[in-house]
Design a protein around this motif. Structure first.
Motif, short mmCIF file in Angstrom:
data_model
loop_
_atom_site.label_atom_id
_atom_site.label_comp_id
_atom_site.label_asym_id
_atom_site.label_seq_id
_atom_site.Cartn_x
_atom_site.Cartn_y
_atom_site.Cartn_z
N GLY A 1 0.84 -1.18 0.00
CA GLY A 1 0.00 0.00 0.00
C GLY A 1 0.89 1.25 0.00
N ARG A 2 0.46 2.28 -0.70
CA ARG A 2 1.31 3.47 -0.82
C ARG A 2 1.47 4.19 0.52
NH1 ARG A 2 0.17 8.72 -2.01
NH2 ARG A 2 -2.01 8.12 -2.32
N GLU A 3 0.34 4.36 1.25
CA GLU A 3 0.41 5.03 2.56
C GLU A 3 1.29 4.23 3.52
OE1 GLU A 3 -0.84 7.91 3.50
OE2 GLU A 3 -1.77 8.31 1.55
N TRP A 4 1.06 2.94 3.52
CA TRP A 4 1.84 2.04 4.37
C TRP A 4 3.33 2.19 4.07
CZ3 TRP A 4 5.24 -2.00 3.51
CH2 TRP A 4 5.51 -2.85 4.60
N LEU A 5 3.65 2.23 2.78
CA LEU A 5 5.06 2.32 2.36
C LEU A 5 5.68 3.63 2.85
CD1 LEU A 5 7.38 1.07 0.63
CD2 LEU A 5 6.59 2.55 -1.23
N ILE A 6 4.97 4.74 2.65
CA ILE A 6 5.51 6.05 3.04
C ILE A 6 5.82 6.06 4.54
CG2 ILE A 6 4.95 8.51 3.27
CD1 ILE A 6 3.27 8.13 0.63
N ASN A 7 4.85 5.58 5.33
CA ASN A 7 5.05 5.58 6.79
C ASN A 7 6.16 4.63 7.21
OD1 ASN A 7 3.00 7.42 7.06
ND2 ASN A 7 1.41 5.84 7.24
N THR A 8 6.16 3.46 6.61
CA THR A 8 7.15 2.45 6.97
C THR A 8 8.56 2.92 6.63
OG1 THR A 8 5.51 0.74 6.57
CG2 THR A 8 7.80 0.03 6.64
N ILE A 9 8.71 3.53 5.46
CA ILE A 9 10.03 3.98 5.02
C ILE A 9 10.53 5.12 5.90
CG2 ILE A 9 11.29 5.13 3.14
CD1 ILE A 9 10.80 2.12 2.72
N ARG A 10 9.65 6.04 6.25
CA ARG A 10 10.06 7.17 7.09
C ARG A 10 10.63 6.63 8.42
NH1 ARG A 10 6.42 12.27 7.61
NH2 ARG A 10 5.09 10.73 6.63
N ASP A 11 9.90 5.70 8.97
CA ASP A 11 10.29 5.09 10.23
C ASP A 11 11.62 4.34 10.10
OD1 ASP A 11 9.46 4.64 12.94
OD2 ASP A 11 9.36 2.51 12.38
N ALA A 12 11.74 3.56 9.04
CA ALA A 12 12.94 2.75 8.83
C ALA A 12 14.16 3.66 8.60
CB ALA A 12 12.75 1.82 7.64
N TYR A 13 13.95 4.74 7.84
CA TYR A 13 15.04 5.66 7.52
C TYR A 13 15.56 6.32 8.80
CZ TYR A 13 17.53 9.60 5.42
OH TYR A 13 18.49 10.51 5.06
N VAL A 14 14.64 6.75 9.64
CA VAL A 14 15.02 7.40 10.89
C VAL A 14 15.84 6.44 11.76
CG1 VAL A 14 14.11 8.39 13.03
CG2 VAL A 14 13.04 8.94 10.86
N HIS A 15 15.49 5.17 11.71
CA HIS A 15 16.21 4.18 12.51
C HIS A 15 17.47 3.65 11.83
CE1 HIS A 15 12.37 4.15 14.70
NE2 HIS A 15 13.14 3.84 15.74
N GLY A 16 17.81 4.21 10.69
CA GLY A 16 19.04 3.82 10.02
C GLY A 16 18.98 2.46 9.36
N LEU A 17 17.78 1.96 9.12
CA LEU A 17 17.67 0.67 8.44
C LEU A 17 18.02 0.84 6.97
CD1 LEU A 17 14.40 -0.68 10.10
CD2 LEU A 17 16.77 -0.92 10.86
N ARG A 18 18.43 -0.26 6.32
CA ARG A 18 18.93 -0.11 4.95
C ARG A 18 18.15 -0.92 3.92
NH1 ARG A 18 25.05 -1.14 4.49
NH2 ARG A 18 24.45 -0.58 2.38
N HIS A 19 17.97 -2.20 4.22
CA HIS A 19 17.41 -3.06 3.17
C HIS A 19 15.96 -3.38 3.46
CE1 HIS A 19 21.23 -3.34 1.26
NE2 HIS A 19 21.79 -3.62 2.43
#
Lengths: 403, 380
Positions: free
Chosen positions: B207-225
């Motif tokens: 889902g697009r909304e799910w992706l945007i939220n998930t990526i923001r969270d992952a990026y902040v936590h320094g996740l990569r893959h």
């Protein structure tokens, strides 16, 4: 700003001498040379000559032609102002008319031409195979300060009576026009390609239309009228390859000539003057183990398991094992089944030649018997025989013989 | 509005396995490697997307993308030159603070504004090293019907050799799935298991909304893959589904698989499997048909338009505009566009990149495992 020169392509002829090939499509849409249609030649010439506004005048079987031309993108003729337009006859407030003649077809589209406010209009023919630089023709027209110029070819004197002939003085100014004369006084044949100053053309079209006796034809009416008025008329000499492919045999011949660009003069392989066409979108062709391909042109999507000699195969043609295709033009999507022999013929699009069938059979390697032709979408049954020179319009049953 | 479009946009990562095929991707990225006589790898993906109604396609490029941009233009050939959607190419530095991305999380974060502004409900995420004729319509519908957070496309097959040989995870990741019904219950990272596995094709839909939220969270936590750090570690908390693809795939992962996958198309069954179905579009070059002249001979070859064959060709793939001179012999070769093999040259198991020239009389012989590679425009 107006255009310097726009092109009008006369593509309205029924092409009845191409018989079965033009029953379902307009002559300019007839396939040629492996991946082209005849109309690709004038269109590509326009693009390569710097002409970006083209009208195509058509009235028979326009459906496929319309679809093929589309927005003109394959010829780089999708333009914001200009581009290519298919112009069928249309209903006007004062009634509607079929195009009565070549001149009338242009007359009915004066409105189209005026939108572009051109200085010059070049009139082209939609049924010729020719690579020509129209910008050189225009340079000549301007140099001579001409009002009308016609492209001419020198033809052998004995053939001259078949053509419209231009008699010229030493400066190439036209002094007389002979339409298919018994006693030719010139061997300069009109190619049916004209450049007009637009103001002159418009004036003569209007006068021609007002004359109820006129047949509204450029050759019969408009050019003689210009001559009568002693307009500045010049003949532009063209010496390259030029072929009217208006008959089955000339169409077949021109396709065979494509196979021999070194001698015939028609070179499609020239990167400096490409001929553009709409792409079939097939993957590369396949030549299988055991297949033989000699002196032929093979197009994307073909699959060859049998033998192909001196032939032109369009996109997606299949030649099965043991089949022989020789001196043949096989158009897109057709299938030649196992063991069939197909020679000296034109097979139109999406035809199936059944196993073991013989098309264009000729007694004792005779060559004058004529080109056999099979119309599009037909099925020739297994073991059937289509004689040389035959024209096939309907499905042929298994084992039947068709003269 | 009449519904002819799929309710999904696609984001393509064309650089994923570049490290594995350094020769051909030296000048271009994996996605624009020529394949199957007249295509680039990306043509298969773009055509599949467009044929499936997806006409909003974003490509996030990292390096060597000049040839890709040149190939794609405005996307006209794939019908992707559109007022709404169409083709968007995102070069590096498309967002301040994020330079050349290292991984999907960074890359997706760099186009967050773009993703936020789109209207499609779903996003297809994919890299681009597989030639296939994929039915995206079916994938989208299955995903919508399941209501899953993410659907992962996989194929039942042995792990491809080049991936098995991959030791350094920095050069790339690959995944296999534990699948229970259509539920994915486990994700393995760079496994070495032999035999048939559920090998991820690195195609996902979310889902697009799910992706945007998930990526923001992952990026902040320094996740990569994406699959390793976001999906893999939470596979029991997320609704992860598997979608099995059973169609033909050609995975290009190194020089050897490049040669093998091209050669496989000489087999009619493989060629039909790849090309039957929807049409694959590519950039049009306006070539003439191919000419066979004089004493030429051809056996078991796939040849694109625009070639002139005067010599002998056998078991080979020829791209557009290749010229084979009189007396030349070509076998088991892949000759990319406009390669010239001059008179009496003999080549065997050679991959020649665009515009390579093999001089008259030269003999070159590679082997199946180590074909000779001639780089772009090189003269031998």
């Amino acid at each position: 700003m107006g255009k310097e020169m726009i092109a009008m392509i006369l593509a309205g002829g029924q092409g009845s001498r191409l018989h079965v090939l033009t029953e379902k499509l307009a002559k300019p849409a007839v396939p040629f040379g492996g991946k082209y249609r005849i109309i690709d030649f004038p269109l590509s010439n326009c693009t390569n000559s710097g002409i970006d506004t083209v009208g195509i005048l058509t009235q028979y079987q326009p459906l496929l032609l319309n679809e093929y031309i589309g927005n003109g993108q394959p010829w780089d003729l999708d333009r914001l102002f200009g581009g290519v337009h298919v112009l069928p006859p249309y209903q006007q407030a004062s009634g509607s008319d079929w195009y009565k003649g070549t001149a009338n077809a242009i007359y009915q589209n004066i409105g189209f031409i005026e939108r572009y406010d051109p200085q010059y209009v070049i009139i082209l023919s939609g049924d010729q195979i020719c690579k020509q630089d129209y910008s050189d023709f225009l340079r000549f027209h301007k140099e001579k300060n001409a009002e009308f110029s016609v492209a001419v070819m020198e033809v052998p004197w004995e053939e001259a009576p078949r053509f419209g002939l231009m008699v010229t003085d030493e400066d190439d100014r036209i002094t007389e026009f002979q339409e298919k004369p018994a006693n030719p006084r010139s061997n300069l044949a009109s190619m049916g390609i004209y450049i007009f100053n637009w103001d002159i053309l418009k004036k003569y079209l209007e006068a021609d239309e007002a004359d109820p006796q006129s047949e509204n034809d450029f050759g019969k009416n408009v050019i003689p009228a210009l001559l009568r008025d002693q307009r500045r008329m010049y003949a532009y000499h063209f010496s390259g390859y030029w072929k009217d492919v208006g008959t089955i045999s000339s169409l077949w011949e021109a396709n065979m000539e494509v196979l021999d660009p070194e001698h015939s003069g028609i070179n499609l392989f020239d990167d400096d003057w490409k001929i553009y066409s709409r792409n079939s979108g097939n993957p590369g062709h396949k030549i299988s183990s055991g297949a033989v391909v000699k002196n032929s042109m093979i197009t994307d999507g073909c699959r060859i398991y049998g033998t192909v000699k001196h032939s032109v195969l369009f996109a997606g043609v299949v030649v099965e094992e043991g089949a022989l295709v020789e001196d043949a033009v096989v158009m897109g999507g057709s299938v030649i089944r196992r063991g069939a022999h197909v020679s000296h013929c034109i097979i139109a699009e999406n035809v199936e030649i059944g196993a073991g069938a013989v098309v264009g059979s000729m007694p004792e390697k005779e060559t004058s018997a004529g080109v056999a032709t099979v119309g599009s979408e037909l099925r020739i049954g297994a073991g059937a025989e289509i004689k040389a020179g035959a024209i096939v319009r309907e499905n042929v049953k298994e084992g039947a013989v068709h003269d | 509005m009449i519904d002819t479009r799929a309710d999904a946009l696609a984001v393509i990562f064309p650089n994923t396995y570049d490290e594995l095929i350094p020769e051909a991707s030296h000048l271009r990225l994996m996605a624009s490697i020529p394949f199957a006589s007249r295509y680039r790898i990306i043509d298969f993906l773009l055509s599949s997307l467009v044929n499936g109604g997806v006409d909003n396609v974003a490509i996030i490029v990292k390096k060597n993308y000049h040839s890709l941009v040149d190939h794609l233009g405005a996307g006209k050939e794939w019908d992707l030159s559109r007022k709404n959607g169409g083709l968007n190419i995102f070069p590096p530095y498309s967002r301040e603070g994020i330079g050349v991305y290292r991984d999907w999380i960074q890359a997706l974060e760099s186009i967050r504004d773009f993703l936020t502004q789109q209207r499609e409900e779903y996003v297809i995420l994919t890299d681009c090293y597989i030639a296939m004729n994929f039915d995206f319509q079916d994938l989208i519908q299955k995903h919508m019907a399941s209501g899953a957070d993410i659907t992962v496309v996989y194929k039942k097959e042995p792990i491809p050799r080049p991936l098995m040989e991959l030791d350094d995870p920095e050069k790339g990741h690959y995944y296999t799935l534990d699948v229970d019904g259509d539920k994915v219950s486990g994700i393995h990272i760079n496994p070495k298991d032999k035999g048939v596995q559920n090998v991820s094709m690195n195609i996902y839909i979310v889902g697009r909304e799910w992706l945007i939220n998930t990526i923001r969270d992952a990026y902040v936590h320094g996740l990569r893959h994406f699959l390793r750090d976001v999906v893999g570690v939470r596979v029991d908390q997320l609704d992860v589904r598997g979608y099995e693809y059973t169609g033909y795939t050609a995975r290009i992962l190194d020089r050897r698989s490049y040669l093998e996958e091209n050669m496989k198309l000489l087999d009619d069954a493989n060629r039909d499997a790849l090309f039957a179905g929807n049409r694959i579009y590519t950039k049009v070059r306006d070539d003439t048909p191919t000419r066979y002249v004089g004493d030429s001979s051809a056996e078991n070859v796939m040849v694109a338009d625009g070639c002139v064959i005067e010599g002998e060709i056998k078991n080979s793939i020829l791209f557009r505009g290749v010229k084979i001179g009189r007396g030349a012999k070509v076998s088991n070769c892949i000759l990319m566009q406009d390669t010239v093999v001059e008179e009496n040259a003999e080549i065997d198991r050679v991959i020649a990149d665009k515009r390579a020239r093999i001089s008259a009389g030269v003999e070159l012989k590679g082997t199946a495992a180590f074909p000779i590679y001639i780089s772009k425009a090189q003269k031998v």
